[in-house]
Every structure is written in structure tokens, then in C-alpha cells.
Design a protein around this motif. Structure first.
Motif, PDB file in Angstrom:
ATOM      1  N   TYR A 125     -28.416  19.965  10.109  1.00 24.25           N
ATOM      2  CA  TYR A 125     -28.511  18.808  10.997  1.00 24.25           C
ATOM      3  C   TYR A 125     -29.176  17.635  10.278  1.00 24.25           C
ATOM      4  O   TYR A 125     -29.997  17.812   9.375  1.00 24.25           O
ATOM      5  CB  TYR A 125     -29.329  19.147  12.245  1.00 24.25           C
ATOM      6  CG  TYR A 125     -28.652  20.113  13.177  1.00 24.25           C
ATOM      7  CD1 TYR A 125     -27.646  19.693  14.039  1.00 24.25           C
ATOM      8  CD2 TYR A 125     -29.011  21.457  13.198  1.00 24.25           C
ATOM      9  CE1 TYR A 125     -27.021  20.576  14.900  1.00 24.25           C
ATOM     10  CE2 TYR A 125     -28.390  22.357  14.059  1.00 24.25           C
ATOM     11  CZ  TYR A 125     -27.392  21.915  14.902  1.00 24.25           C
ATOM     12  OH  TYR A 125     -26.765  22.794  15.737  1.00 24.25           O
ATOM     13  N   SER A 126     -28.835  16.426  10.716  1.00 23.07           N
ATOM     14  CA  SER A 126     -29.487  15.211  10.229  1.00 23.07           C
ATOM     15  C   SER A 126     -29.929  14.394  11.433  1.00 23.07           C
ATOM     16  O   SER A 126     -29.270  14.382  12.471  1.00 23.07           O
ATOM     17  CB  SER A 126     -28.525  14.388   9.353  1.00 23.07           C
ATOM     18  OG  SER A 126     -27.363  14.031  10.086  1.00 23.07           O
ATOM     19  N   ALA A 127     -31.070  13.720  11.281  1.00 22.14           N
ATOM     20  CA  ALA A 127     -31.627  12.910  12.368  1.00 22.14           C
ATOM     21  C   ALA A 127     -31.208  11.457  12.183  1.00 22.14           C
ATOM     22  O   ALA A 127     -31.608  10.810  11.214  1.00 22.14           O
ATOM     23  CB  ALA A 127     -33.151  13.023  12.392  1.00 22.14           C
ATOM     24  N   PRO A 128     -30.387  10.899  13.090  1.00 21.81           N
ATOM     25  CA  PRO A 128     -29.914   9.519  12.925  1.00 21.81           C
ATOM     26  C   PRO A 128     -31.019   8.510  13.224  1.00 21.81           C
ATOM     27  O   PRO A 128     -31.974   8.805  13.945  1.00 21.81           O
ATOM     28  CB  PRO A 128     -28.783   9.418  13.947  1.00 21.81           C
ATOM     29  CG  PRO A 128     -29.150  10.398  15.009  1.00 21.81           C
ATOM     30  CD  PRO A 128     -29.827  11.538  14.312  1.00 21.81           C
ATOM     31  N   SER A 129     -30.872   7.323  12.688  1.00 25.54           N
ATOM     32  CA  SER A 129     -31.844   6.267  12.955  1.00 25.54           C
ATOM     33  C   SER A 129     -31.688   5.714  14.370  1.00 25.54           C
ATOM     34  O   SER A 129     -32.647   5.220  14.961  1.00 25.54           O
ATOM     35  CB  SER A 129     -31.696   5.136  11.929  1.00 25.54           C
ATOM     36  OG  SER A 129     -30.370   4.613  11.957  1.00 25.54           O
ATOM     37  N   ASP A 130     -30.476   5.775  14.925  1.00 20.64           N
ATOM     38  CA  ASP A 130     -30.227   5.299  16.286  1.00 20.64           C
ATOM     39  C   ASP A 130     -29.555   6.427  17.074  1.00 20.64           C
ATOM     40  O   ASP A 130     -28.346   6.644  16.984  1.00 20.64           O
ATOM     41  CB  ASP A 130     -29.326   4.060  16.272  1.00 20.64           C
ATOM     42  CG  ASP A 130     -29.195   3.420  17.664  1.00 20.64           C
ATOM     43  OD1 ASP A 130     -29.547   4.083  18.668  1.00 20.64           O
ATOM     44  OD2 ASP A 130     -28.725   2.271  17.740  1.00 20.64           O
ATOM     45  N   MET A 131     -30.353   7.133  17.840  1.00 20.50           N
ATOM     46  CA  MET A 131     -29.834   8.272  18.594  1.00 20.50           C
ATOM     47  C   MET A 131     -28.918   7.824  19.724  1.00 20.50           C
ATOM     48  O   MET A 131     -27.996   8.551  20.123  1.00 20.50           O
ATOM     49  CB  MET A 131     -31.015   9.078  19.165  1.00 20.50           C
ATOM     50  CG  MET A 131     -30.635  10.426  19.735  1.00 20.50           C
ATOM     51  SD  MET A 131     -30.084  11.535  18.416  1.00 20.50           S
ATOM     52  CE  MET A 131     -29.783  13.020  19.353  1.00 20.50           C
ATOM     53  N   CYS A 132     -29.124   6.630  20.239  1.00 17.24           N
ATOM     54  CA  CYS A 132     -28.328   6.158  21.375  1.00 17.24           C
ATOM     55  C   CYS A 132     -26.862   5.967  21.008  1.00 17.24           C
ATOM     56  O   CYS A 132     -25.977   6.155  21.840  1.00 17.24           O
ATOM     57  CB  CYS A 132     -28.900   4.849  21.910  1.00 17.24           C
ATOM     58  SG  CYS A 132     -30.550   5.005  22.638  1.00 17.24           S
ATOM     59  N   THR A 133     -26.600   5.582  19.755  1.00 21.23           N
ATOM     60  CA  THR A 133     -25.217   5.403  19.323  1.00 21.23           C
ATOM     61  C   THR A 133     -24.654   6.651  18.666  1.00 21.23           C
ATOM     62  O   THR A 133     -23.442   6.728  18.422  1.00 21.23           O
ATOM     63  CB  THR A 133     -25.115   4.225  18.334  1.00 21.23           C
ATOM     64  OG1 THR A 133     -25.954   4.492  17.198  1.00 21.23           O
ATOM     65  CG2 THR A 133     -25.566   2.935  18.994  1.00 21.23           C
ATOM     66  N   SER A 134     -25.501   7.642  18.368  1.00 22.71           N
ATOM     67  CA  SER A 134     -25.051   8.849  17.678  1.00 22.71           C
ATOM     68  C   SER A 134     -24.830  10.023  18.625  1.00 22.71           C
ATOM     69  O   SER A 134     -24.106  10.957  18.278  1.00 22.71           O
ATOM     70  CB  SER A 134     -26.066   9.257  16.603  1.00 22.71           C
ATOM     71  OG  SER A 134     -26.247   8.227  15.658  1.00 22.71           O
ATOM     72  N   ALA A 135     -25.453   9.997  19.802  1.00 23.55           N
ATOM     73  CA  ALA A 135     -25.347  11.110  20.742  1.00 23.55           C
ATOM     74  C   ALA A 135     -24.130  10.950  21.645  1.00 23.55           C
ATOM     75  O   ALA A 135     -23.627   9.843  21.862  1.00 23.55           O
ATOM     76  CB  ALA A 135     -26.612  11.215  21.585  1.00 23.55           C
ATOM     77  N   ASP A 136     -23.669  12.070  22.180  1.00 24.48           N
ATOM     78  CA  ASP A 136     -22.548  12.084  23.125  1.00 24.48           C
ATOM     79  C   ASP A 136     -23.110  12.303  24.532  1.00 24.48           C
ATOM     80  O   ASP A 136     -23.773  13.299  24.789  1.00 24.48           O
ATOM     81  CB  ASP A 136     -21.577  13.208  22.754  1.00 24.48           C
ATOM     82  CG  ASP A 136     -20.279  13.154  23.557  1.00 24.48           C
ATOM     83  OD1 ASP A 136     -20.339  12.812  24.756  1.00 24.48           O
ATOM     84  OD2 ASP A 136     -19.215  13.474  23.003  1.00 24.48           O
ATOM     85  N   TYR A 137     -22.862  11.374  25.424  1.00 24.64           N
ATOM     86  CA  TYR A 137     -23.232  11.540  26.835  1.00 24.64           C
ATOM     87  C   TYR A 137     -22.073  11.062  27.721  1.00 24.64           C
ATOM     88  O   TYR A 137     -22.267  10.539  28.822  1.00 24.64           O
ATOM     89  CB  TYR A 137     -24.532  10.799  27.163  1.00 24.64           C
ATOM     90  CG  TYR A 137     -24.575   9.340  26.790  1.00 24.64           C
ATOM     91  CD1 TYR A 137     -24.249   8.351  27.711  1.00 24.64           C
ATOM     92  CD2 TYR A 137     -24.953   8.951  25.514  1.00 24.64           C
ATOM     93  CE1 TYR A 137     -24.287   7.014  27.375  1.00 24.64           C
ATOM     94  CE2 TYR A 137     -24.989   7.611  25.160  1.00 24.64           C
ATOM     95  CZ  TYR A 137     -24.662   6.653  26.091  1.00 24.64           C
ATOM     96  OH  TYR A 137     -24.700   5.321  25.750  1.00 24.64           O
TER      97      TYR A 137
END
Length: 294
Positions: A125-137
Motif C-alpha cells: 500500500y501507498s499513502a496518497p497526499s490527497d486522500m479525498c481524490t484517491s479514495a472511492d466513495y
């Protein structure tokens, strides 16, 4: 008053030695691992008697000096016999060299294996700098159609922990304010295994927080728990609904939580049932974790 003469000791009697102090038992050490040169428990090795073998209690060739495991003696140990010493001398020489090589190789193997077992199991896994644009909801977007124009996101990069966080306002069509809230957080634990504390926290969450239900979830990561709480009690104007999915995959943890307050809903806009929210959390969490491994 005169002192009576002391009787002389016999000439052949050795002088009296002071009483021997009791030996001090070995003290615990802060270094939690066994000496790399020590054989594994239960193993037995017959030690050959070699010419020039150190006295009992002295280190063998290639072993660290007592009291300092980092200072190594000269690698050759006892001086080998001269080349013209014959077959017996050559046998002793090869025995000594073999013992040194085997000891060094075994120690190197222990260190290498220990390093592998102590490394972080991040599962790619890698931790993105912007989770809001990288996550699926996306599962929530049919219910909450309005996009959040200014979501909150933070990130942390450190040798011990990588963390990505996102907080979103969920709005139904025509709403001026948030009807519900969604938070997402990914943690990559680089120095410590989060497993035991993760299990203790979420498996027992209902015992430490009254009114919360906890259900294990199969098929996501190594372990996952769904925590939910509903205080609406059939009301359409008061109370709240809350659901969170906590997932651990190796040394990586991911949480996705939803909360809605009936006081912010219109009479004709009741929040979705927790059974629906739970399904959305599972679907989107699986999709997000897959994206963060690709």
C-alpha cells in the motif's frame, strides 16, 4: 599486659584464603535477542578437542569478546600448524578454518532473518497526499448527489508512520448544509505491528462504548470490524446514525466512517438505513484498498 604468643602455622599449610563471594546471577539485558553465536535451544554440538583450543570460559575464534558483542577478535584464532606438519596438522587447520567460517555464516544468517521478520508488512500500500481524490466513495453519491467543494485532507510522511486523512460533507440535492459526514483514514505503520492493539480496540469496542454494535467482517484484509450506533429510535427529527468500518491488512490500517444527524434533515429527507450504509462502506473500502495497492 603481654600478648600471648600465637601458635605458628605449619610450614606446609597454605595461607588462608578470604571467603569466596557468592556469584552474581546473570542480569537481564535491554537487548531482547539471543547471542547470534549461541546455538538454538535444544541443539547439541560435539566440540572437538583442538590443539591450541582456548581454556573454558574463553571465546572461540570468531565469537565476540565478552562484554562487547560488537568488537570481534582477529578472525584467525590460534595459529595453525606449519605447512610441513603433515596430514594431522592440515586436518586441524581445516577444522579451525571451517569452524570460523561456519560461525560467521550462521551469525550472518541470523541477522538477515531477524531483519526480515522485523520489517514492516505494508502489503504494497501507498499513502496518497490527497486522500479525498484517491479514495472511492461512489456508493454514497446516489444518496448524496452534491459534491463537497472544499473537503478537508491532510497527510503525514515519517519513518515510523505514513498517514492520509480525508473529511467530506455529504449533501442531498437542494441542501444548503451537510446532511451527513464521511471520514477516511489510511495508516502505514512502518515501525510497529498494529495487529494486537487493533484487535483489542475494535473487537471490544462495544464493551467500552455503550450502545454500539460490533460485527466482524469477512473477506476484507486480515481482519475487519463494523461498528454501528443508532439513536433515532423511530424518530424522524432527533437522534443520529453512525457506522464505521475498521480494516487491518498486515501493518496497514484503514477506517471509513459515516455519521448523520436527523436534526439536519428535512422531514422528507430521512437518512438511509444503517444496513444500506454498511454495504456502501464495505464496497467502497474494498475498492479504495485495491486502488492504493495498484
Amino acid at each position: 599486659m603481654s600478648t600471648p604468643p600465637q601458635s605458628p602455622q605449619p610450614a606446609d599449610q597454605p595461607p588462608q584464603q578470604p571467603a569466596q563471594q557468592p556469584s552474581v546471577p546473570p542480569q537481564p539485558t535491554a537487548y531482547p535477542y539471543p547471542n547470534p553465536q549461541s546455538p538454538p535451544p535444544g541443539a547439541f554440538y560435539a566440540q572437538p578437542t583442538l590443539v591450541g583450543q582456548p581454556a573454558p570460559g574463553q571465546p572461540m575464534p570468531g565469537q565476540p569478546q565478552p562484554g562487547n558483542p560488537y568488537v570481534q577478535p582477529l578472525p584467525y584464532g590460534p595459529m595453525p600448524p606449519a605447512p610441513n606438519a603433515g596430514g594431522a596438522g592440515r586436518a586441524v587447520l581445516w577444522a579451525v578454518v571451517g569452524a570460523v567460517v561456519a560461525s560467521a555464516a550462521w551469525a550472518a544468517g541470523v541477522f538477515l532473518i531477524g531483519g526480515k521478520s522485523d520489517s514492516a508488512d505494508l502489503r504494497g500500500y501507498s499513502a496518497p497526499s490527497d486522500m479525498c481524490t484517491s479514495a472511492d466513495y461512489s456508493s454514497f453519491k446516489d444518496e448524496y448527489t452534491e459534491n463537497d467543494s472544499s473537503p478537508t485532507h491532510t497527510s503525514l510522511k515519517d519513518t515510523a508512520l505514513d498517514e492520509s486523512y480525508c473529511s467530506l460533507n455529504l449533501k442531498k440535492t437542494g441542501s444548503s448544509y451537510a446532511d451527513a459526514y464521511l471520514t477516511l483514514q489510511l495508516d502505514l505503520h512502518r515501525k510497529t505491528d498494529p495487529g494486537p492493539e487493533f484487535t483489542a480496540t475494535w473487537k471490544n469496542y462495544g464493551e467500552s462504548h455503550e450502545g454500539y454494535d460490533v460485527d466482524p467482517v469477512e473477506g476484507i484484509g486480515d481482519e475487519a470490524y463494523l461498528v454501528s450506533h443508532d439513536t433515532t429510535s423511530g424518530s424522524s427529527s432527533s437522534g443520529s446514525r453512525y457506522a464505521m468500518l475498521a480494516i487491518r491488512d498486515g501493518w496497514t490500517t484503514y477506517t471509513m466512517s459515516y455519521s448523520a444527524y436527523l436534526s439536519s434533515y428535512d422531514q422528507d429527507k430521512n437518512p438511509p438505513a444503517l444496513t444500506d450504509v454498511s454495504d456502501w462502506l464495505k464496497t467502497d473500502a474494498k475498492a479504495t484498498l485495491k486502488q492504493l495497492r495498484d
